[in-house]
Design a protein around this motif. Sequence first.
Motif, PDB file in Angstrom:
ATOM      1  N   VAL A   7       0.855  -1.181   0.000  1.00 22.73           N
ATOM      2  CA  VAL A   7       0.000   0.000   0.000  1.00 22.73           C
ATOM      3  C   VAL A   7       0.893   1.233   0.000  1.00 22.73           C
ATOM      4  N   LEU A   8       0.718   2.083  -0.998  1.00 22.54           N
ATOM      5  CA  LEU A   8       1.516   3.300  -1.099  1.00 22.54           C
ATOM      6  C   LEU A   8       0.688   4.479  -0.609  1.00 22.54           C
ATOM      7  N   VAL A   9       1.230   5.224   0.354  1.00 18.50           N
ATOM      8  CA  VAL A   9       0.532   6.373   0.917  1.00 18.50           C
ATOM      9  C   VAL A   9       1.211   7.654   0.448  1.00 18.50           C
ATOM     10  N   VAL A  10       0.435   8.543  -0.164  1.00 22.13           N
ATOM     11  CA  VAL A  10       0.966   9.835  -0.593  1.00 22.13           C
ATOM     12  C   VAL A  10       0.958  10.766   0.618  1.00 22.13           C
ATOM     13  N   ILE A  11       2.143  11.167   1.061  1.00 24.10           N
ATOM     14  CA  ILE A  11       2.287  11.969   2.268  1.00 24.10           C
ATOM     15  C   ILE A  11       2.048  13.449   1.973  1.00 24.10           C
ATOM     16  N   ASN A  12       1.313  14.088   2.866  1.00 19.09           N
ATOM     17  CA  ASN A  12       1.100  15.536   2.798  1.00 19.09           C
ATOM     18  C   ASN A  12       2.272  16.233   3.481  1.00 19.09           C
ATOM     19  N   PRO A  13       3.097  16.992   2.741  1.00 17.24           N
ATOM     20  CA  PRO A  13       4.304  17.582   3.327  1.00 17.24           C
ATOM     21  C   PRO A  13       4.039  18.781   4.226  1.00 17.24           C
ATOM     22  N   THR A  14       2.779  19.232   4.308  1.00 18.84           N
ATOM     23  CA  THR A  14       2.486  20.468   5.044  1.00 18.84           C
ATOM     24  C   THR A  14       1.998  20.227   6.475  1.00 18.84           C
ATOM     25  N   THR A  15       1.860  18.966   6.881  1.00 16.56           N
ATOM     26  CA  THR A  15       1.312  18.698   8.216  1.00 16.56           C
ATOM     27  C   THR A  15       1.866  17.405   8.799  1.00 16.56           C
ATOM     28  N   ILE A  36       4.183   1.820   2.218  1.00 16.63           N
ATOM     29  CA  ILE A  36       5.245   2.722   1.795  1.00 16.63           C
ATOM     30  C   ILE A  36       4.736   4.144   1.962  1.00 16.63           C
ATOM     31  N   ALA A  37       5.362   4.907   2.874  1.00 11.78           N
ATOM     32  CA  ALA A  37       5.024   6.312   3.060  1.00 11.78           C
ATOM     33  C   ALA A  37       5.823   7.104   2.036  1.00 11.78           C
ATOM     34  N   PHE A  38       5.148   7.616   1.019  1.00  4.82           N
ATOM     35  CA  PHE A  38       5.817   8.175  -0.160  1.00  4.82           C
ATOM     36  C   PHE A  38       5.671   9.686  -0.201  1.00  4.82           C
ATOM     37  N   LEU A  39       6.798  10.374  -0.281  1.00  3.75           N
ATOM     38  CA  LEU A  39       6.800  11.830  -0.341  1.00  3.75           C
ATOM     39  C   LEU A  39       7.577  12.283  -1.572  1.00  3.75           C
ATOM     40  N   SER A  40       6.904  13.028  -2.431  1.00  2.00           N
ATOM     41  CA  SER A  40       7.536  13.590  -3.623  1.00  2.00           C
ATOM     42  C   SER A  40       7.741  15.087  -3.391  1.00  2.00           C
ATOM     43  N   ILE A  41       8.982  15.562  -3.511  1.00  2.00           N
ATOM     44  CA  ILE A  41       9.284  16.966  -3.242  1.00  2.00           C
ATOM     45  C   ILE A  41      10.018  17.579  -4.427  1.00  2.00           C
ATOM     46  N   PHE A  42       9.905  18.902  -4.525  1.00  2.00           N
ATOM     47  CA  PHE A  42      10.602  19.613  -5.594  1.00  2.00           C
ATOM     48  C   PHE A  42      10.621  21.092  -5.246  1.00  2.00           C
ATOM     49  N   ASP A  43      11.753  21.723  -5.469  1.00  2.00           N
ATOM     50  CA  ASP A  43      11.894  23.169  -5.257  1.00  2.00           C
ATOM     51  C   ASP A  43      12.591  23.740  -6.486  1.00  2.00           C
ATOM     52  N   PHE A  44      11.843  24.507  -7.258  1.00  4.22           N
ATOM     53  CA  PHE A  44      12.375  25.009  -8.523  1.00  4.22           C
ATOM     54  C   PHE A  44      13.605  25.880  -8.331  1.00  4.22           C
ATOM     55  N   SER A  45      13.697  26.521  -7.156  1.00  4.72           N
ATOM     56  CA  SER A  45      14.831  27.419  -6.924  1.00  4.72           C
ATOM     57  C   SER A  45      16.164  26.680  -6.962  1.00  4.72           C
ATOM     58  N   TYR A  46      16.144  25.400  -6.586  1.00  4.74           N
ATOM     59  CA  TYR A  46      17.384  24.628  -6.609  1.00  4.74           C
ATOM     60  C   TYR A  46      17.823  24.327  -8.041  1.00  4.74           C
ATOM     61  N   GLU A  47      16.862  24.296  -8.954  1.00  5.01           N
ATOM     62  CA  GLU A  47      17.189  24.018 -10.346  1.00  5.01           C
ATOM     63  C   GLU A  47      17.692  25.268 -11.074  1.00  5.01           C
ATOM     64  N   ILE A  86       6.345  -0.850   7.734  1.00 10.94           N
ATOM     65  CA  ILE A  86       6.178   0.462   7.141  1.00 10.94           C
ATOM     66  C   ILE A  86       7.527   1.142   6.985  1.00 10.94           C
ATOM     67  N   HIS A  87       7.732   1.773   5.837  1.00  4.42           N
ATOM     68  CA  HIS A  87       8.991   2.497   5.629  1.00  4.42           C
ATOM     69  C   HIS A  87       8.748   3.704   4.736  1.00  4.42           C
ATOM     70  N   SER A  88       9.702   4.622   4.716  1.00  2.00           N
ATOM     71  CA  SER A  88       9.549   5.872   3.982  1.00  2.00           C
ATOM     72  C   SER A  88      10.310   5.843   2.672  1.00  2.00           C
ATOM     73  N   GLU A  89       9.802   6.632   1.726  1.00  2.00           N
ATOM     74  CA  GLU A  89      10.456   6.803   0.427  1.00  2.00           C
ATOM     75  C   GLU A  89      10.271   8.272   0.027  1.00  2.00           C
ATOM     76  N   VAL A  90      11.378   8.999  -0.121  1.00  2.00           N
ATOM     77  CA  VAL A  90      11.330  10.409  -0.495  1.00  2.00           C
ATOM     78  C   VAL A  90      12.055  10.584  -1.825  1.00  2.00           C
ATOM     79  N   VAL A  91      11.382  11.202  -2.792  1.00  2.00           N
ATOM     80  CA  VAL A  91      11.976  11.387  -4.116  1.00  2.00           C
ATOM     81  C   VAL A  91      11.882  12.850  -4.535  1.00  2.00           C
ATOM     82  N   TRP A  92      12.784  13.243  -5.425  1.00  2.00           N
ATOM     83  CA  TRP A  92      12.800  14.590  -5.987  1.00  2.00           C
ATOM     84  C   TRP A  92      12.184  14.524  -7.381  1.00  2.00           C
ATOM     85  N   HIS A  93      11.009  15.162  -7.551  1.00  2.00           N
ATOM     86  CA  HIS A  93      10.311  15.086  -8.840  1.00  2.00           C
ATOM     87  C   HIS A  93       9.415  16.300  -8.983  1.00  2.00           C
TER      88      HIS A  93
END
Length: 310
Positions: A7-15, A36-47, A86-93
Amino acid sequence: MKDYNKVLVVINPTTDHQAALDRAVDLASKSQAEVIAFLSIFDFSYEMTSILSHQEREAMRQGVIDQRKAWLDDILVQYQPRGVNIHSEVVWHNRPFESVINYAMEHDVDLIVKGTHDHDKLKAVIFTPTDWHLMRKAPIPVLMVKEHDWPVNGKIICAINVACEDEEHQNLNGKVIQYAKHLADKFSASVHLVNGYPGTPVNLAIELPDFDANSYNDTIRMQHEQRVQYIAQTYEIPFENCHVEEGLPEDIIPDMAQKLDAELVILGTVGRTGFSAALIGNTAEHVIDSINCDLLAIKPDGFKSPLEEE
């Protein structure tokens, strides 16, 4: 149907409060599934930091990923006593929905779970572009979670279509009901079938003075009731749990969900064009905005995500 394995859970990064994670752990604890606690993050400023080298930008991105993973792992600690793997997965996308769907397909995930957001003033639910992309493009079931509890002896609504009797729609009705019965067994819930039938077309009543609107309505209602009861008998669902009402699905389903105080509504979704898109187009938007419980979107067998075709 088989139990969920992943089961993949889309994590809310704001809370720190993760309603979707709570629901996923409840489901996993009843089927020994991996979460799988899944968090997708991206910050355009880094690019866009042109003064930094590629290696420096990579290091900055990795630093953000490590920071967010530490935050997520702290949240997961509270679930350890539940005995769930349960485990975490954080990706940059830069496209969260794409990262979720691709990960789910690559790792044979059985269910995607995502929370929705309440609007503070009106308590209306705000569905983000990520929500809609997941609903339309994920080839596996997507569970949209609200704050409604899933108590024992609750109610699960199956929104079924009996206007068409072709094999595709019959199979999708069956798949929706099988998912409902599987979850009902896990949570000691009851399954209810809900169907809406169209009222008398106004133009007929106007153009044909001798047209008997009441007789027409009765005939259409009886046809829908008979088809729904046939499905109920096939899947051993009590006739008293069949609800056939005049009106559009986007009106009937929320009304019945509120009347029954349902915990979950299950819809069959295709998400292409014409009738195939009916439940995932305007109907689904109205239904999701109007119900105060979770919604599970099921795709038909053989559905291919547009991401697989890109």
